[in-house]
Design a protein around this motif. Sequence first.
Motif, PDB file in Angstrom:
ATOM      1  N   THR A   8      43.230  46.352  42.157  1.00  0.00           N
ATOM      2  CA  THR A   8      41.057  45.965  42.598  1.00  0.00           C
ATOM      3  C   THR A   8      40.381  47.013  42.933  1.00  0.00           C
ATOM      4  OG1 THR A   8      40.122  44.535  44.041  1.00  0.00           O
ATOM      5  CG2 THR A   8      41.719  46.398  45.366  1.00  0.00           C
ATOM      6  N   THR A  68      32.096  43.876  40.202  1.00  0.00           N
ATOM      7  CA  THR A  68      31.827  42.480  39.669  1.00  0.00           C
ATOM      8  C   THR A  68      30.364  41.495  39.542  1.00  0.00           C
ATOM      9  OG1 THR A  68      32.703  41.785  42.275  1.00  0.00           O
ATOM     10  CG2 THR A  68      34.403  42.654  39.693  1.00  0.00           C
ATOM     11  N   TYR A  81      33.644  47.521  33.985  1.00  0.00           N
ATOM     12  CA  TYR A  81      34.351  48.448  34.979  1.00  0.00           C
ATOM     13  C   TYR A  81      34.640  49.839  34.695  1.00  0.00           C
ATOM     14  CZ  TYR A  81      37.156  44.338  36.756  1.00  0.00           C
ATOM     15  OH  TYR A  81      37.294  43.260  37.663  1.00  0.00           O
ATOM     16  N   MET A  94      40.203  48.510  31.677  1.00  0.00           N
ATOM     17  CA  MET A  94      41.473  47.379  32.446  1.00  0.00           C
ATOM     18  C   MET A  94      42.949  46.701  31.142  1.00  0.00           C
ATOM     19  SD  MET A  94      41.944  45.785  35.475  1.00  0.00           S
ATOM     20  CE  MET A  94      40.244  46.662  36.067  1.00  0.00           C
ATOM     21  N   ALA A  97      46.013  41.782  39.908  1.00  0.00           N
ATOM     22  CA  ALA A  97      45.055  41.878  40.325  1.00  0.00           C
ATOM     23  C   ALA A  97      43.755  41.231  40.358  1.00  0.00           C
ATOM     24  CB  ALA A  97      45.175  42.408  38.428  1.00  0.00           C
ATOM     25  N   THR A  98      42.633  41.961  40.914  1.00  0.00           N
ATOM     26  CA  THR A  98      41.478  40.833  41.588  1.00  0.00           C
ATOM     27  C   THR A  98      40.245  41.438  40.275  1.00  0.00           C
ATOM     28  OG1 THR A  98      40.838  42.867  42.943  1.00  0.00           O
ATOM     29  CG2 THR A  98      42.094  41.120  43.972  1.00  0.00           C
ATOM     30  N   ILE A  99      40.162  39.750  39.641  1.00  0.00           N
ATOM     31  CA  ILE A  99      39.732  40.463  37.883  1.00  0.00           C
ATOM     32  C   ILE A  99      38.600  38.707  38.419  1.00  0.00           C
ATOM     33  CG2 ILE A  99      39.333  40.622  35.731  1.00  0.00           C
ATOM     34  CD1 ILE A  99      42.158  42.573  35.956  1.00  0.00           C
ATOM     35  N   GLU A 158      35.490  38.880  33.764  1.00  0.00           N
ATOM     36  CA  GLU A 158      36.456  39.383  33.021  1.00  0.00           C
ATOM     37  C   GLU A 158      37.157  39.350  32.346  1.00  0.00           C
ATOM     38  OE1 GLU A 158      35.449  43.544  32.874  1.00  0.00           O
ATOM     39  OE2 GLU A 158      33.215  42.527  33.609  1.00  0.00           O
ATOM     40  N   ARG A 159      37.936  38.679  33.137  1.00  0.00           N
ATOM     41  CA  ARG A 159      38.955  37.884  32.171  1.00  0.00           C
ATOM     42  C   ARG A 159      39.306  37.559  30.810  1.00  0.00           C
ATOM     43  NH1 ARG A 159      43.682  34.236  35.228  1.00  0.00           N
ATOM     44  NH2 ARG A 159      45.412  34.226  33.339  1.00  0.00           N
ATOM     45  N   LEU A 191      46.804  37.141  37.893  1.00  0.00           N
ATOM     46  CA  LEU A 191      45.182  37.199  38.166  1.00  0.00           C
ATOM     47  C   LEU A 191      44.165  36.696  38.662  1.00  0.00           C
ATOM     48  CD1 LEU A 191      45.825  39.484  35.640  1.00  0.00           C
ATOM     49  CD2 LEU A 191      43.719  38.709  34.685  1.00  0.00           C
TER      50      LEU A 191
END
Length: 426
Positions: free
Chosen positions: A258, A264, A270, A274, A290-292, A296-297, A309
């Motif tokens: 994270t 975010t 970032y 990433m 992963a906290t995305i 962003e994903r 994710l």
Amino acid sequence: MRVLITTYPERTHFLLMVPLAWALRTAGHEVRVAVQPKFADVVTQAGLTAVPVGGDRDLWQVIGRVRNLPRQDRSFSGDREPGYPSPYDAFERDPADLTWEDLRDGYERQISGWHKVSNVPMVAGLVDFARRWKPDLVIWEPTTFAGAVAARACGAAHARLLIGADVYGIAREHFLRLKDGRADPLAEWLGSYARKYGFTPGEDLVTGDFTLDVLPAPLRVQARDLTYVPVRYTQYGGPASVPAWLRTPPERPRVALTMGLTITEHDVGYPVDMQGLLDSLADLDIELVATIPDAEREKLERVPANARLVPYVPLPDLVPTCSAVIHHGGVGTMVTTAQFGVPQLSLPWDVDQPALSTLLAAAGAGLTMHSTTATGPAVRDAVRRLLTEPSFAEGAARLRAEALSVPAPNQVVPRLEELAARHGRG
């Protein structure tokens, strides 16, 4: 007693203040939280009573500090960001290298580019409310100087609640040491409010009557001559629910990744690659969570088979299931992880994060490398070490004991009652 809490509209800072606010309420005290109008919903969502004051001002839009910077230049403090002087990197530098001129220029830049932007819209409304409501104690986020002004204007005691290392108190300590009767931009600015509202200015406008510190002893960075009251960090991240998958123990070592809420929520991007991090961990026998956020994903070209994710998951539920945590060096993530005794890899970026990460590594509870130089292979090697070398689990267990030995918010309330009575000027 009556307690007024205030902060400029930075969600991560406010969330850190919520547990103490509730401790005061459950002890029978009246609590109000004064914020810019647009931030009132965040306060009421936490079950607290909001007092909208002043006008709305989006600090991130006004200063535009990092959104368009190259990744290697993304830092808010000191000479790590060319052309953006700051006094708040003083704690990282050799005192012999500090000069009055450097600190003065840093204060002038921060006052005009940060402190005025976040304080000026609030001061008049905050003072007006404080004089009407008459709090006994004002607790303010350490750069929300409007809280100190309002406290002095109504005769209340007041305290800073730190959001990390006391970079502000240490910078002030060095500046006063070097000042020698010369100009003091911060005192001159805050002194103008003292004259306007009819009280005598003092150093308490900068550092409070006392300071609440949420860090465990091995991670504390404090000024020498200030009064600190330790209070245990208590995780609160706002409304959340525990996903079903998290209720089942992982079949492989689980590693969390994270980079925090600020990046975010403010769309600054970032400070690490990433995609590169995910690729570098793809061949490890782990479950990577992963906290995305979704935005962003969408920028990722691929997601490894061993990665899950998610936009958000509550840390107190995720961390205890993990064998290691990779993070940005933010106080909330670092101390939450410490309280569960999990080894950490910190990839710091901003303000006090590098120093706190160095202290984390010195405590034996993890490893650190600056986010701007964190390559995929280096991160992979660090994670492998955290999972296979017993010394990190042992260090994390020691840090856990230190973190849990700090008095909880409810235990600190009697001390706040005492200090409020001692420092009140009413």
